[in-house]
Design a protein around this motif. Sequence first.
Motif, short mmCIF file in Angstrom:
data_model
loop_
_atom_site.label_atom_id
_atom_site.label_comp_id
_atom_site.label_asym_id
_atom_site.label_seq_id
_atom_site.Cartn_x
_atom_site.Cartn_y
_atom_site.Cartn_z
N VAL A 61 54.56 27.40 22.21
CA VAL A 61 55.90 27.42 22.78
C VAL A 61 56.03 26.18 23.66
CG1 VAL A 61 57.56 28.66 24.22
CG2 VAL A 61 55.97 29.93 22.76
N GLY A 62 56.96 25.30 23.31
CA GLY A 62 57.15 24.07 24.07
C GLY A 62 58.32 24.19 25.03
N GLU A 63 58.55 23.10 25.78
CA GLU A 63 59.67 23.09 26.73
C GLU A 63 60.32 21.72 26.74
OE1 GLU A 63 58.11 24.00 30.59
OE2 GLU A 63 57.08 22.08 30.81
N VAL A 64 61.62 21.72 27.02
CA VAL A 64 62.37 20.47 27.13
C VAL A 64 63.02 20.43 28.51
CG1 VAL A 64 64.35 21.55 25.94
CG2 VAL A 64 64.25 19.07 26.20
N ALA A 65 62.84 19.31 29.19
CA ALA A 65 63.41 19.14 30.52
C ALA A 65 64.87 18.73 30.43
CB ALA A 65 62.61 18.10 31.30
N ALA A 66 65.55 18.74 31.56
CA ALA A 66 66.97 18.38 31.58
C ALA A 66 67.19 16.94 31.13
CB ALA A 66 67.52 18.58 32.99
N ASP A 67 66.18 16.07 31.33
CA ASP A 67 66.32 14.67 30.91
C ASP A 67 65.94 14.44 29.46
OD1 ASP A 67 63.58 14.93 30.93
OD2 ASP A 67 63.21 13.40 32.47
N GLY A 68 65.60 15.54 28.74
CA GLY A 68 65.28 15.43 27.32
C GLY A 68 63.81 15.27 27.01
N HIS A 69 62.96 15.19 28.03
CA HIS A 69 61.52 15.05 27.77
C HIS A 69 60.96 16.37 27.24
CE1 HIS A 69 57.38 13.77 28.12
NE2 HIS A 69 57.11 14.87 28.83
N VAL A 70 60.17 16.28 26.18
CA VAL A 70 59.63 17.47 25.52
C VAL A 70 58.12 17.53 25.71
CG1 VAL A 70 59.25 18.62 23.30
CG2 VAL A 70 61.48 17.60 23.82
N GLU A 71 57.64 18.70 26.09
CA GLU A 71 56.20 18.99 26.12
C GLU A 71 55.94 20.06 25.06
OE1 GLU A 71 53.62 17.80 27.58
OE2 GLU A 71 54.62 16.36 28.91
N PRO A 72 55.05 19.79 24.10
CA PRO A 72 54.84 20.75 23.01
C PRO A 72 54.18 22.05 23.46
CG PRO A 72 53.27 18.96 22.87
CD PRO A 72 54.25 18.57 23.93
N VAL A 73 53.50 22.02 24.59
CA VAL A 73 52.92 23.24 25.17
C VAL A 73 53.52 23.38 26.57
CG1 VAL A 73 50.83 24.45 25.88
CG2 VAL A 73 50.79 22.97 23.85
N ALA A 74 54.32 24.40 26.75
CA ALA A 74 55.06 24.55 28.00
C ALA A 74 54.14 24.87 29.16
CB ALA A 74 56.10 25.66 27.85
#
Length: 661
Positions: A620-633
């Motif tokens: 489960v990944g996460e995306v920040a408000a600025d669009g940066h994505v981390e594949p593992v949240a």
Amino acid sequence: MSSRRRSGKDGLDSPTGAMALRDFIRRLRYGASDACFALFPFVVERKREAAAAKEMRRRAAGKRDPAWRPPAPPVVPPKADGLGIVAFYSDLPSDTAARIEAARPQFVRHVQPVLPLLPLSASVEEEVALATAHGIDTFCFWLRADGELPAALRAILATPDLAIGIAIFFEGPLPAVRADVLDALADPRALRIDGRPMLGASGGGGDQWQAAAAARLGGPLFLVEPFAANADLSAGFSAAVQIPPRDLAPLPTPRRIESVSRAFVGPVDEFMFVADLAQHRARQATVPLFPGICAGHDSTPGQGADARIMVSPDLGDDYARWLTEVLAIARARPVAGASLVFINAWNDWLNGSHLLPDARYGHALLRATASTCAPYAGAIGARRPAAAPVTPRPVRTGSLASVVHGYYEDLLPGLIAGLDPAHLFVTTPPEKAEAVRAVLARAAPAARLRVVENRGRDVRPFLSLLPELEAEGYDLVLKVHTKRSPHQGKEGSDWLQRLSGPLLKLARSERLAPVFEAHPQMGLLGAAGHVLDGALYAGSAGNAAWMRRLAAELGTGAPLTSPYVAGTMFVARLGIFAPLRGASELLDLFDTDMGLKDGTLAHAFERFFGVLAAEAGLSVGEVAADGHVEPVAEVVNGSYAFARSTTEEELDRLRRLGAAR
């Protein structure tokens, strides 16, 4: 030089300072009100009586209580597998209706009289049909030592095809052996525990009853008595039954109570304080115990100014929260192989404890009973054969479908703006279809509208759409929905933006497909700061019960405490939903929404989507408000603004229990 305000954590500009000032003003106002009541009681009493009477007139004119729920028969009859639901049944005195109608409010915002929706003269057939349709297995009849069998019990015994269990509980100690009671317990519908008919009483000698039962019934009785904390069972008794609020001292509410009259001296309890204490004692019990719950309590019709009254902001929701925990206790701690929960009561109108619908709460408690029992119902396969599996179409790599559930049509334009209308699917219930269709005609004429039943909130509509998305070969799916959370207060007003904003930003900039291509190990993507620890934010026991059932039905083995995306707004690879393929019967398990805040199948699926990602071996990944994505949240395992962790809930319970002692 212009002056400047001082601000700091203790200043009036700070939230802490403002709250302190409001609290100070509130205490001054309350103190002045109490002083007026002491100095000029008759004047204040008349004012409060007028306010209470005005509220009752508004209700008589049709104003609904915020906690009122309309009738809604369960979609699937919730016959619990391995659990028994027993409701106490009172033999009402002949003047009950008059005493209900004569009840009056004891304090401001206290609602009395609370009138039955089903006439007190209703037939036992009507009551049995209502009870069994909402998960009640057995009526346990209160019986006076020298009283005749209740009329409802006699009617059931005289009608062999009435499918309801029966039990008897004496209001005091066991009296002399009664042949009519033994005859009733010989009925095949009598509740049996370990093969023995159950009989309840407050202690007393059981030897004569056991001898008589052996002669009349061919075997012994299973004797039970009311539970008392720190007390051993009476000789000859096999278990205790918890009957809240019996054996529970008053637990005063922190709410402001302004008595209408100085004559009112009864305690006003907070419903969930009583629930917490009852659950604590059930878990700590050292004797075999069948846990219990009460369906509210307000003894104004029976006791007037001496009444014990429980208050709750939403009795249906609080009752469901209590019942779901008690069901879990009963399941984990069976007695002689039986997992029973006793509900006080089915029809105790004089004490304001009744599952039967009333003019204040409607069918709230019946529906809550059915909803909380539903996850324990028999397996789907026992009801009908599974549907044939769907053969998936070739997947178009990188293709994205956007699914938006539009319940609040005024919020819909902000969600669908900038999404490709050719691949936009909007779901909505029938009562919202016209308004949503008008929004789409203006904002996205090419979008596909799917009108669905108003069940399962945004989750069931999404699940019902999965076969269509799979058939069209989509690779990815964006799922968002119009969301309002009034119970969250100010924090809830921007929850929608926080959950959906970062996802929509990626979708509108056509970056979702490249992101998932760059991170092949990622199966689910949510907004940063909203991916929760599945163990710490498991929610109520009802969620766990539903998730265990889903795992059993679908054959998944991933941990049920896997991380999940809060709010059910995410982007996912369509492949993670493969275990749901051919399991359309799951849609039948969603009941008509009654606004419960936790413990429903929709809340369980919110968490189970994370389990499906783990089952597929994906993160489960996460995306920040600025669009940066981390594949593992970075999973939230501390405080979260929009939900309480199990640790926080337990600390609150311990504080309340400490205050109760």
